[in-house]
Scaffold this motif. Structure first.
Motif, PDB file in Angstrom:
ATOM      1  N   ASN A   1       0.828  -1.208   0.000  1.00  0.00           N
ATOM      2  CA  ASN A   1       0.000   0.000   0.000  1.00  0.00           C
ATOM      3  C   ASN A   1       0.863   1.258   0.000  1.00  0.00           C
ATOM      4  O   ASN A   1       1.790   1.398   0.795  1.00  0.00           O
ATOM      5  CB  ASN A   1      -0.923  -0.001   1.235  1.00  0.00           C
ATOM      6  N   SER A   2       0.600   2.141  -0.939  1.00  0.00           N
ATOM      7  CA  SER A   2       1.143   3.492  -0.939  1.00  0.00           C
ATOM      8  C   SER A   2       0.059   4.350  -1.578  1.00  0.00           C
ATOM      9  O   SER A   2      -1.131   3.995  -1.482  1.00  0.00           O
ATOM     10  CB  SER A   2       2.468   3.555  -1.702  1.00  0.00           C
ATOM     11  N   GLY A   3       0.416   5.423  -2.200  1.00  0.00           N
ATOM     12  CA  GLY A   3      -0.609   6.237  -2.845  1.00  0.00           C
ATOM     13  C   GLY A   3      -0.019   7.504  -3.417  1.00  0.00           C
ATOM     14  O   GLY A   3       1.000   7.999  -2.931  1.00  0.00           O
TER      15      GLY A   3
ATOM     16  N   GLN B   1      -4.940   5.399  -5.462  1.00  0.00           N
ATOM     17  CA  GLN B   1      -4.378   4.298  -4.679  1.00  0.00           C
ATOM     18  C   GLN B   1      -3.241   3.586  -5.418  1.00  0.00           C
ATOM     19  O   GLN B   1      -3.300   3.383  -6.634  1.00  0.00           O
ATOM     20  CB  GLN B   1      -5.496   3.293  -4.349  1.00  0.00           C
ATOM     21  N   VAL B   2      -2.224   3.241  -4.657  1.00  0.00           N
ATOM     22  CA  VAL B   2      -1.153   2.357  -5.118  1.00  0.00           C
ATOM     23  C   VAL B   2      -1.178   1.145  -4.192  1.00  0.00           C
ATOM     24  O   VAL B   2      -1.179   1.305  -2.961  1.00  0.00           O
ATOM     25  CB  VAL B   2       0.218   3.055  -5.071  1.00  0.00           C
TER      26      VAL B   2
HETATM   27 MG    MG Z   1      -2.825   4.096  -0.067  1.00  0.00          MG
END
Ligand code: MG
Length: 263
Positions: free
Chosen positions: A128-130, A146-147
């Motif tokens: 999870n990143s973004g 969203q990533v």
């Molecule tokens: Mg995220």
């Protein structure tokens, strides 16, 4: 026969007008009628590859340093890792999100990201990143694209990669396997606000994920919140922010980040 002069003039005018209309109706259409010659678009020299920055791009990360970025928390120099021409999230406590020094309104963004091949975890806790298309606060405030590892990793669909978090369901799942580089090309139309802070026009996002259209001029309902209904909060220009998500999975990487401001 005597015709009063003003009547003669009137009659002549009617004949002329009629013949003009007739002439217009019978005139052959000319392709030049629909040619537009101005304004002439500015020359923008494209990169050698479509993923390379064009001549008018602002390069936010070219593999060398984080000069264009600061800590989103306190605006001190960004403390993520730069190595081998890529940028890797620093998940250490107290580091947090990073954002651009420069603020933007409407733009075109290119950014590449990679889920590590040894990624662990599941659902939202897997890579999870973004990319916050507009950062309106130090935490997770703003508008997040969203990533996430969405290659055979089930989660709620408005929270998978390609989603405008908890608002859009991407039109397709274009995920590549962990370990491979993936690309977002984004067109961001910032929201605008009236003098009193109320919304004038909403934000829109168009997103291509690995060349596949996944958000088509998607109209956002406000900031992308983790909890609760989205709402708009007035801002003018905003940085672009990358997320250091608090899950325990292996940190992801970014490279080749550039933006073109739109008129
Ligand atoms: Mg995220």
């Amino acid at each position: 026969m005597y015709i009063h002069f003003p009547k003669l003039v009137a009659l002549a005018s009617v004949i002329m007008a009629t013949s003009l209309v007739f002439a217009q109706k019978t005139a052959k259409p000319n392709p030049k009628d629909t040619e537009v010659w101005e304004p002439v678009p500015p020359v923008v020299t494209p990169g050698a590859k479509d993923s390379d920055p064009p001549s008018d791009a602002i390069v936010l990360f070219d593999g060398r340093n984080l000069d264009a970025w600061v800590s989103a928390q306190d605006h001190t120099p960004a403390k993520w890792f730069v190595h081998d021409g890529i940028l890797t999230v620093n998940k250490a406590a107290g580091v947090g999100n990073i954002e651009t020094r420069q603020k933007f309104k409407d733009y075109q963004l290119h950014i590449e990201w990679r889920i590590p091949s040894d990624i662990s975890g599941s659902d939202q806790a897997r890579g999870n990143s973004g990319v916050f298309l507009a950062s309106t606060g130090p935490g997770d405030d703003g508008y997040e694209l969203q990533v996430l590892d969405s290659y055979q990793n089930k989660t709620y669909v408005n929270g998978m990669a390609g989603s405008l978090y908890k608002q859009s369901i991407p039109l397709a799942n274009a995920a590549r396997k962990p370990g491979q580089w993936q690309t977002y090309n984004v067109i961001w139309t910032a929201p605008t606000f009236k003098e009193d802070g109320s919304l004038e026009t909403p934000a829109y996002a168009t997103v291509f994920w690995n060349g596949v259209l996944v958000d088509n001029h998607f109209r956002l309902k406000g900031q992308t919140l983790y909890i609760g209904k989205p709402f708009y909060k007035a801002y003018d220009r905003a940085p672009i922010k990358l997320q250091a998500h608090g899950d325990k999975s292996e940190p992801i990487s970014y490279r080749n980040i550039w933006v073109r401001e739109l008129p």
